[in-house]
Design a protein around this motif. Structure first.
Motif, PDB file in Angstrom:
ATOM      1  N   SER A 127       0.832  -1.215   0.000  1.00 51.40           N
ATOM      2  CA  SER A 127       0.000   0.000   0.000  1.00 51.40           C
ATOM      3  C   SER A 127       0.859   1.254   0.000  1.00 51.40           C
ATOM      4  CB  SER A 127      -0.919   0.018   1.225  1.00 51.40           C
ATOM      5  OG  SER A 127      -1.864  -0.999   1.147  1.00 51.40           O
ATOM      6  N   THR A 128       1.944   1.238   0.761  1.00 50.52           N
ATOM      7  CA  THR A 128       2.846   2.391   0.830  1.00 50.52           C
ATOM      8  C   THR A 128       3.487   2.645  -0.532  1.00 50.52           C
ATOM      9  OG1 THR A 128       3.282   1.938   3.154  1.00 50.52           O
ATOM     10  CG2 THR A 128       4.845   3.368   2.019  1.00 50.52           C
ATOM     11  N   LYS A 129       3.927   1.589  -1.187  1.00 52.51           N
ATOM     12  CA  LYS A 129       4.535   1.748  -2.519  1.00 52.51           C
ATOM     13  C   LYS A 129       3.541   2.314  -3.517  1.00 52.51           C
ATOM     14  CE  LYS A 129       7.921  -1.937  -1.944  1.00 52.51           C
ATOM     15  NZ  LYS A 129       8.298  -3.304  -2.338  1.00 52.51           N
ATOM     16  N   VAL A 130       2.307   1.842  -3.470  1.00 49.34           N
ATOM     17  CA  VAL A 130       1.279   2.358  -4.377  1.00 49.34           C
ATOM     18  C   VAL A 130       1.040   3.846  -4.103  1.00 49.34           C
ATOM     19  CG1 VAL A 130      -1.188   2.254  -4.958  1.00 49.34           C
ATOM     20  CG2 VAL A 130       0.144   0.155  -4.786  1.00 49.34           C
ATOM     21  N   ALA A 131       0.982   4.213  -2.830  1.00 50.46           N
ATOM     22  CA  ALA A 131       0.751   5.620  -2.480  1.00 50.46           C
ATOM     23  C   ALA A 131       1.905   6.502  -2.946  1.00 50.46           C
ATOM     24  CB  ALA A 131       0.545   5.760  -0.978  1.00 50.46           C
ATOM     25  N   VAL A 132       3.132   6.052  -2.749  1.00 49.34           N
ATOM     26  CA  VAL A 132       4.290   6.841  -3.165  1.00 49.34           C
ATOM     27  C   VAL A 132       4.326   6.962  -4.689  1.00 49.34           C
ATOM     28  CG1 VAL A 132       6.818   6.866  -3.226  1.00 49.34           C
ATOM     29  CG2 VAL A 132       5.633   6.367  -1.092  1.00 49.34           C
ATOM     30  N   ARG A 133       4.046   5.882  -5.384  1.00 49.05           N
ATOM     31  CA  ARG A 133       4.008   5.942  -6.854  1.00 49.05           C
ATOM     32  C   ARG A 133       2.894   6.874  -7.338  1.00 49.05           C
ATOM     33  NH1 ARG A 133       4.591  -0.274  -7.062  1.00 49.05           N
ATOM     34  NH2 ARG A 133       6.854  -0.501  -7.056  1.00 49.05           N
ATOM     35  N   SER A 134       1.784   6.874  -6.642  1.00 50.49           N
ATOM     36  CA  SER A 134       0.680   7.744  -7.027  1.00 50.49           C
ATOM     37  C   SER A 134       1.035   9.212  -6.848  1.00 50.49           C
ATOM     38  CB  SER A 134      -0.571   7.408  -6.217  1.00 50.49           C
ATOM     39  OG  SER A 134      -0.998   6.111  -6.523  1.00 50.49           O
ATOM     40  N   VAL A 135       1.722   9.524  -5.761  1.00 53.83           N
ATOM     41  CA  VAL A 135       2.169  10.904  -5.543  1.00 53.83           C
ATOM     42  C   VAL A 135       3.197  11.295  -6.613  1.00 53.83           C
ATOM     43  CG1 VAL A 135       3.446  12.401  -3.968  1.00 53.83           C
ATOM     44  CG2 VAL A 135       1.625  10.936  -3.090  1.00 53.83           C
ATOM     45  N   ALA A 136       4.093  10.370  -6.937  1.00 58.97           N
ATOM     46  CA  ALA A 136       5.081  10.635  -7.989  1.00 58.97           C
ATOM     47  C   ALA A 136       4.395  10.858  -9.337  1.00 58.97           C
ATOM     48  CB  ALA A 136       6.083   9.492  -8.077  1.00 58.97           C
ATOM     49  N   LEU A 137       3.357  10.087  -9.616  1.00 60.04           N
ATOM     50  CA  LEU A 137       2.599  10.267 -10.854  1.00 60.04           C
ATOM     51  C   LEU A 137       1.938  11.644 -10.888  1.00 60.04           C
ATOM     52  CD1 LEU A 137       1.367   9.192 -13.506  1.00 60.04           C
ATOM     53  CD2 LEU A 137      -0.468   8.199 -12.115  1.00 60.04           C
ATOM     54  N   SER A 138       1.370  12.046  -9.779  1.00 64.44           N
ATOM     55  CA  SER A 138       0.740  13.354  -9.697  1.00 64.44           C
ATOM     56  C   SER A 138       1.751  14.469  -9.946  1.00 64.44           C
ATOM     57  CB  SER A 138       0.084  13.529  -8.322  1.00 64.44           C
ATOM     58  OG  SER A 138      -0.485  14.806  -8.207  1.00 64.44           O
ATOM     59  N   MET A 139       2.923  14.345  -9.332  1.00 62.49           N
ATOM     60  CA  MET A 139       3.971  15.339  -9.533  1.00 62.49           C
ATOM     61  C   MET A 139       4.470  15.319 -10.978  1.00 62.49           C
ATOM     62  SD  MET A 139       6.039  14.884  -5.968  1.00 62.49           S
ATOM     63  CE  MET A 139       7.315  16.063  -6.302  1.00 62.49           C
ATOM     64  N   GLY A 140       4.554  14.138 -11.567  1.00 59.81           N
ATOM     65  CA  GLY A 140       4.978  14.031 -12.959  1.00 59.81           C
ATOM     66  C   GLY A 140       4.010  14.707 -13.908  1.00 59.81           C
ATOM     67  N   VAL A 141       2.722  14.543 -13.646  1.00 65.68           N
ATOM     68  CA  VAL A 141       1.696  15.205 -14.460  1.00 65.68           C
ATOM     69  C   VAL A 141       1.849  16.719 -14.339  1.00 65.68           C
ATOM     70  CG1 VAL A 141      -0.792  15.675 -14.597  1.00 65.68           C
ATOM     71  CG2 VAL A 141       0.034  13.320 -14.439  1.00 65.68           C
ATOM     72  N   GLU A 142       2.013  17.204 -13.127  1.00 64.42           N
ATOM     73  CA  GLU A 142       2.185  18.647 -12.922  1.00 64.42           C
ATOM     74  C   GLU A 142       3.430  19.163 -13.637  1.00 64.42           C
ATOM     75  OE1 GLU A 142       1.034  20.829  -9.137  1.00 64.42           O
ATOM     76  OE2 GLU A 142       1.484  18.801  -8.410  1.00 64.42           O
ATOM     77  N   LEU A 143       4.531  18.419 -13.512  1.00 68.19           N
ATOM     78  CA  LEU A 143       5.772  18.842 -14.169  1.00 68.19           C
ATOM     79  C   LEU A 143       5.634  18.842 -15.688  1.00 68.19           C
ATOM     80  CD1 LEU A 143       8.631  17.234 -12.073  1.00 68.19           C
ATOM     81  CD2 LEU A 143       8.236  19.658 -12.494  1.00 68.19           C
ATOM     82  N   ALA A 144       4.943  17.854 -16.227  1.00 67.68           N
ATOM     83  CA  ALA A 144       4.736  17.813 -17.680  1.00 67.68           C
ATOM     84  C   ALA A 144       3.938  19.028 -18.147  1.00 67.68           C
ATOM     85  CB  ALA A 144       4.034  16.519 -18.070  1.00 67.68           C
ATOM     86  N   CYS A 145       2.891  19.366 -17.418  1.00 68.55           N
ATOM     87  CA  CYS A 145       2.077  20.532 -17.785  1.00 68.55           C
ATOM     88  C   CYS A 145       2.861  21.827 -17.608  1.00 68.55           C
ATOM     89  CB  CYS A 145       0.784  20.547 -16.977  1.00 68.55           C
ATOM     90  SG  CYS A 145      -0.304  19.174 -17.407  1.00 68.55           S
ATOM     91  N   ALA A 146       3.658  21.906 -16.558  1.00 66.39           N
ATOM     92  CA  ALA A 146       4.492  23.087 -16.342  1.00 66.39           C
ATOM     93  C   ALA A 146       5.546  23.220 -17.442  1.00 66.39           C
ATOM     94  CB  ALA A 146       5.164  23.016 -14.973  1.00 66.39           C
ATOM     95  N   THR A 147       6.051  22.099 -17.908  1.00 73.05           N
ATOM     96  CA  THR A 147       7.027  22.121 -19.004  1.00 73.05           C
ATOM     97  C   THR A 147       6.386  22.639 -20.288  1.00 73.05           C
ATOM     98  OG1 THR A 147       8.238  20.288 -17.995  1.00 73.05           O
ATOM     99  CG2 THR A 147       8.663  20.717 -20.329  1.00 73.05           C
TER     100      THR A 147
END
Length: 161
Positions: A127-147
């Motif tokens: 569960s912890t790994k899924v949560a961390v990956r989900s947060v990383a995915l969210s940050m990746g989406v934000e970074l892609a849009c910011a780029t």
């Protein structure tokens, strides 16, 4: 040639991108706001084009940063309460141990809450790994849009200037 205003806006977008990685500033909002400022300052068709692209990128980022990770979290059984408590612990951790306290507190809180809920180490780690990956995915989406916003402003500034 890039004007001083262009440079200030580009730096503001870059600061917004840092704000995505170190959640102290509203990163994507700052990127969008800087692009809007450039659009208002420049005006004309270039200004409207940058405004439109930046607004679409911002809207897509807002929608995707929540919808994509939430599907994974629901499938893993990680609740909203767990994430809220973990985020609060992460914020406290940020001030207790500057910068590294945020991710450490966030991950530790998720693990401990999931361990208490599930009772076993292996399931809590999953569960912890899924949560961390989900947060990383969210940050990746934000970074892609910011780029996209950054590239739009830079290309427009080079064309207009």
């Amino acid at each position: 040639m890039i004007s001083p205003t262009d440079l200030v806006v580009i730096v503001a977008v870059l600061v917004g991108m840092v704000g995505i990685l170190v959640p102290v500033l509203p990163g994507l909002l700052l990127c969008w706001g800087a692009a809007v400022l450039w659009s208002l300052q420049t005006g004309g068709s270039a200004g409207w084009l940058v405004f439109g692209i930046a607004s679409v990128a911002y809207a897509v980022g807002l929608v995707l940063q929540y919808t994509l990770p939430s599907r994974r979290l629901k499938a893993a059984g990680v609740g909203t309460r767990t994430l809220v408590v973990a985020a609060l612990v992460g914020i406290v951790g940020f001030f207790v141990v500057p910068v590294v306290g945020l991710p450490l507190g966030f991950v530790a809180a998720i693990y401990l809450l999931e361990r208490a809920r599930l009772g076993r180490h292996g399931e809590a780690m999953t569960s912890t790994k899924v949560a961390v990956r989900s947060v990383a995915l969210s940050m990746g989406v934000e970074l892609a849009c910011a780029t996209v916003i950054l590239a739009t402003v830079v290309v427009a500034a080079l064309r207009v200037g």
